[in-house]
Structure formats: C-alpha cells, structure tokens
Design a protein around this motif. Structure first.
Motif, PDB file in Angstrom:
ATOM      1  N   SER A   5      28.381 -53.884  88.557  1.00 16.52           N
ATOM      2  CA  SER A   5      27.677 -53.441  89.217  1.00 16.52           C
ATOM      3  C   SER A   5      26.513 -52.032  88.608  1.00 16.52           C
ATOM      4  CB  SER A   5      28.648 -51.710  90.068  1.00 16.52           C
ATOM      5  OG  SER A   5      29.226 -51.321  89.387  1.00 16.52           O
ATOM      6  N   ALA A   6      27.024 -51.334  87.583  1.00 17.79           N
ATOM      7  CA  ALA A   6      26.188 -50.444  86.672  1.00 17.79           C
ATOM      8  C   ALA A   6      24.564 -51.134  86.758  1.00 17.79           C
ATOM      9  CB  ALA A   6      26.645 -50.392  84.955  1.00 17.79           C
ATOM     10  N   PHE A   7      24.930 -52.611  87.194  1.00 12.67           N
ATOM     11  CA  PHE A   7      22.643 -53.469  86.669  1.00 12.67           C
ATOM     12  C   PHE A   7      22.519 -53.553  88.115  1.00 12.67           C
ATOM     13  CE2 PHE A   7      25.348 -54.160  82.286  1.00 12.67           C
ATOM     14  CZ  PHE A   7      24.519 -53.416  82.034  1.00 12.67           C
ATOM     15  N   THR A   8      23.226 -53.219  89.348  1.00 12.47           N
ATOM     16  CA  THR A   8      22.984 -53.696  90.634  1.00 12.47           C
ATOM     17  C   THR A   8      22.871 -52.332  91.299  1.00 12.47           C
ATOM     18  OG1 THR A   8      25.149 -54.003  91.827  1.00 12.47           O
ATOM     19  CG2 THR A   8      23.607 -55.540  90.804  1.00 12.47           C
ATOM     20  N   ALA A   9      23.575 -51.527  90.954  1.00 12.62           N
ATOM     21  CA  ALA A   9      23.772 -49.738  92.225  1.00 12.62           C
ATOM     22  C   ALA A   9      22.114 -48.702  92.197  1.00 12.62           C
ATOM     23  CB  ALA A   9      24.047 -48.975  90.883  1.00 12.62           C
ATOM     24  N   PRO A  10      21.827 -48.542  92.642  1.00 13.66           N
ATOM     25  CA  PRO A  10      20.473 -47.648  92.728  1.00 13.66           C
ATOM     26  C   PRO A  10      20.446 -46.434  91.741  1.00 13.66           C
ATOM     27  CG  PRO A  10      21.729 -47.215  94.904  1.00 13.66           C
ATOM     28  CD  PRO A  10      22.219 -48.404  94.194  1.00 13.66           C
ATOM     29  N   GLY A  11      19.542 -46.089  90.901  1.00 15.42           N
ATOM     30  CA  GLY A  11      19.181 -45.111  90.468  1.00 15.42           C
ATOM     31  C   GLY A  11      18.881 -45.437  89.259  1.00 15.42           C
ATOM     32  N   VAL A 206      28.775 -42.932  77.618  1.00 18.77           N
ATOM     33  CA  VAL A 206      28.628 -42.755  78.671  1.00 18.77           C
ATOM     34  C   VAL A 206      27.183 -43.476  78.820  1.00 18.77           C
ATOM     35  CG1 VAL A 206      31.216 -43.612  79.529  1.00 18.77           C
ATOM     36  CG2 VAL A 206      29.387 -41.605  80.329  1.00 18.77           C
ATOM     37  N   MET A 207      26.432 -44.378  80.290  1.00 17.11           N
ATOM     38  CA  MET A 207      25.312 -44.325  80.981  1.00 17.11           C
ATOM     39  C   MET A 207      25.759 -45.119  81.364  1.00 17.11           C
ATOM     40  SD  MET A 207      23.164 -44.142  78.164  1.00 17.11           S
ATOM     41  CE  MET A 207      21.291 -44.246  78.630  1.00 17.11           C
ATOM     42  N   VAL A 208      25.404 -43.576  82.291  1.00 16.94           N
ATOM     43  CA  VAL A 208      26.370 -43.695  84.019  1.00 16.94           C
ATOM     44  C   VAL A 208      25.229 -43.808  85.412  1.00 16.94           C
ATOM     45  CG1 VAL A 208      26.858 -42.417  86.163  1.00 16.94           C
ATOM     46  CG2 VAL A 208      28.046 -41.933  83.249  1.00 16.94           C
ATOM     47  N   LYS A 209      25.496 -45.266  85.747  1.00 16.28           N
ATOM     48  CA  LYS A 209      24.051 -45.396  86.600  1.00 16.28           C
ATOM     49  C   LYS A 209      24.360 -44.789  88.036  1.00 16.28           C
ATOM     50  CE  LYS A 209      20.299 -48.116  87.840  1.00 16.28           C
ATOM     51  NZ  LYS A 209      21.055 -49.505  87.643  1.00 16.28           N
ATOM     52  N   ALA A 210      23.086 -43.612  87.639  1.00 20.98           N
ATOM     53  CA  ALA A 210      23.653 -42.703  89.749  1.00 20.98           C
ATOM     54  C   ALA A 210      21.890 -41.990  89.823  1.00 20.98           C
ATOM     55  CB  ALA A 210      24.193 -41.531  88.893  1.00 20.98           C
ATOM     56  N   GLU A 211      21.783 -41.650  91.376  1.00 23.51           N
ATOM     57  CA  GLU A 211      20.413 -41.796  92.277  1.00 23.51           C
ATOM     58  C   GLU A 211      19.736 -40.274  91.814  1.00 23.51           C
ATOM     59  OE1 GLU A 211      19.477 -44.028  95.595  1.00 23.51           O
ATOM     60  OE2 GLU A 211      21.601 -43.727  96.305  1.00 23.51           O
ATOM     61  N   ALA A 212      20.881 -39.022  91.364  1.00 22.38           N
ATOM     62  CA  ALA A 212      20.829 -37.943  90.545  1.00 22.38           C
ATOM     63  C   ALA A 212      21.828 -37.468  89.330  1.00 22.38           C
ATOM     64  CB  ALA A 212      20.656 -37.051  91.472  1.00 22.38           C
ATOM     65  N   GLY A 225      33.018 -47.599  88.498  1.00 20.52           N
ATOM     66  CA  GLY A 225      32.429 -48.337  87.516  1.00 20.52           C
ATOM     67  C   GLY A 225      30.719 -48.526  86.569  1.00 20.52           C
ATOM     68  N   ASP A 226      30.417 -47.575  87.787  1.00 17.59           N
ATOM     69  CA  ASP A 226      28.945 -47.854  87.656  1.00 17.59           C
ATOM     70  C   ASP A 226      28.414 -46.805  86.145  1.00 17.59           C
ATOM     71  OD1 ASP A 226      28.849 -48.583  90.260  1.00 17.59           O
ATOM     72  OD2 ASP A 226      27.725 -47.310  90.613  1.00 17.59           O
ATOM     73  N   PHE A 227      28.776 -47.838  85.207  1.00 25.55           N
ATOM     74  CA  PHE A 227      28.178 -46.871  83.854  1.00 25.55           C
ATOM     75  C   PHE A 227      28.571 -48.650  82.343  1.00 25.55           C
ATOM     76  CE2 PHE A 227      32.478 -45.500  84.266  1.00 25.55           C
ATOM     77  CZ  PHE A 227      33.073 -46.071  82.779  1.00 25.55           C
TER      78      PHE A 227
END
Length: 308
Positions: A5-11, A206-212, A225-227
C-alpha cells in the motif's frame, strides 16, 4: 500484480522518527531542542516518546508548540509495565497517545507485582488510538513467547539505531519473521531511540505515504502500513509479478526477498536501481518482504506483502 500500500496510496512520502527521548525522561536535550534538531536535519515529523514511568511523572510531552508549517509532531510515549520472561520490564512504543492516557502503576524501571502486563498496556494504548510497536526485541532479550503475548501491536522495530550504537543489539528481524510466519499481520519500523548521549540519532526512520504532513493523516497511514523503513536507501516501488518481485530503489548492491523459514533470495550488482528477484527459493511462503542494501551497508525494508 501485487504492490504494498505504500506504493499505491495517494499522497507523498514523509520522513519521520517514531522513537525519541528528551530531558523529560532519560534524554540529554530538552524537547524543543530535540524537535529543532530533527526539523533542521530534514525530517518532516517526529514522535517524542519519553519513558512513561512514575519517576519521570508519566510524561506525554506536549510537542504541539514546536510544530511549524513544514514540520509536525505526534504525541507518544514508551510504555512500561509487567515483566518479560527474563524478569525485566516491558518496553512498548506507543505513537498517537491522547494527552490524558492513564498511567500504569510503573514507578520505575523494575517490574512491580500486580501491575498491568505488557499485553494489557499495549492493548489499552491501541484502544486509546495509538500506533503500537514492540520495541528493540534483541536489546530487550525478547523471547518468541514474549512477542506472541503482545497481540494488539501493529509493528515490530526491525532496526533500532540507539541499540546499534550503544550495545550492538539493533535487530528485530528474527522475532518479526517468526511472528509473520505464525500469521501475525505486522509492519516493520526503523527508529532512532535517540537520547543524544551517544551517536544514536538520525540513523533509522520511516517514510510514510500520506496526503498531508499532519498527525492524524500520518497516524492513519502508519496503522494501514503505508510506509517503508530505511537507514538511507530509497524504495521507489515494490511489485510482485508472477514468480518474481520487481524492486525499484536508489542505487543498491543487493536486493533481497525474504519469506518464512529459510526462504530467501538475493540479487547482487553495482548501482542497481531496478532488480527482479525470483521467488522460487521463498519455499511457497505466504508472505514476503524486501530488503535493499547500498554500497555503504545501509538498508531499507519494505513492509510484509501477504501473498495469500
């Protein structure tokens, strides 16, 4: 094709440290200075997680005043209650605690009869909204039975930089892999556990994928688990494509796919930014994870990918 999900989630990716100490417990620097150093080292966010024991006044440090328009903080603490199999006190990381999280009966760094178990305080932290991780398994002398008992945890520290600097016991991979093999859906975090009393800082994140870059968005992404975690290398994409996993990354000398038991396969090269790792030697593992190693020996780790 299956991608974490870290590579598919938006942000976008935000860099942060989830395990840090200040003068509110046994760290050397004041909270404001700890936050300044992480901000000026290029971090996007920080969780200050001082030791939640009575000797320090059960601190959940208010770091809100140290936020800026480009740097944020998440409230947290390192929780302690109950004894592990070796008789020592549990250390459980909790990021995203409410400021009024009720103290345990933990006056100091020694277990006390009748206090909450590690499993109980971890579950209470999760119920209060925190992202919870089993801290430094190797340093703690954690047994598999100990780790199994913390059923509420979201994650395991796969790498703790303070434990690397202070005692050469930084590893959480062995415990994490055993739990994964038993079906536990855990993520893997790299942290500093910085006290600034030795070279224990800016070494794992950690490198966290988030929109903000906001506490609520980061916390939700951590729980999903988006990281990914790193000591330096970048993971740019990970995808399971049939009988191989395709990894895109910053320049690396080794890309490794790992599964249960002895299942593992590495691909080696010079300045690789893309690698295809065959999965036949993962022995039909129901999960896999990826490690990337650069020429300096620094690593990055994906979260586990569940194949079935």
């Amino acid at each position: 094709m299956l991608r974490p999900s870290a590579f598919t989630a938006p942000g976008r990716f935000w860099r942060g440290n989830l395990h840090t100490h200040s003068t509110r417990s046994d760290g050397v620097l004041a909270p404001e200075e700890v936050c300044r150093r992480y901000r000026d080292e290029g971090y996007d966010f920080l969780a200050l997680t001082d030791h939640f024991i009575g000797a320090y006044g059960y601190p959940i440090v208010d770091t809100v005043p140290f936020r800026t328009n480009s740097f944020t903080t998440i409230l947290g603490a390192e929780l302690h209650s109950g004894a592990m199999a070796n008789g020592e006190l549990w250390h459980i990381l909790a990021v995203g605690l409410p400021p009024d999280f009720a103290p345990s009966d933990s006056p100091g760094f020694l277990p006390k009869p009748g206090q909450e178990s590690g499993a109980e305080i971890a579950a209470r932290a999760v119920a209060a909204g925190a992202f919870v991780a089993i801290a430094h398994p190797q340093w703690s002398g954690l047994t598999l039975a100990d780790a199994r008992s913390i059923t509420a945890a979201h994650a395991v520290e796969i790498y703790n930089h303070g434990c690397a600097a202070g005692c050469d016991r930084p590893d959480g991979a062995a415990i994490a892999d055993l739990l994964l093999t038993e079906g536990r859906r855990l993520s893997l975090i790299a942290t500093d556990d910085a006290h600034f009393s030795e070279p224990d800082h800016f070494g794992g994140w950690v490198m966290v994928k988030a929109e903000a870059n906001e506490p609520e968005a980061l916390l939700a992404a951590l729980k999903r688990g988006d990281f990914y975690s790193s000591q330096g290398p970048e993971l740019r994409d990970v995808a399971v494509d049939g009988d191989k996993v395709v990894v895109e990354c910053s320049a690396a000398v080794s890309v490794v796919a790992l599964g249960h038991g002895t299942g593992a396969k590495a691909v080696h090269g010079a300045s690789m930014t893309r690698a295809e790792v065959p999965l036949q030697r993962l022995n039909d593992s129901p999960w896999l994870r990826v490690a990337v190693i650069d020429a300096a020996g620094k690593r990055a780790w994906s979260n586990p990918i569940w194949l079935r």
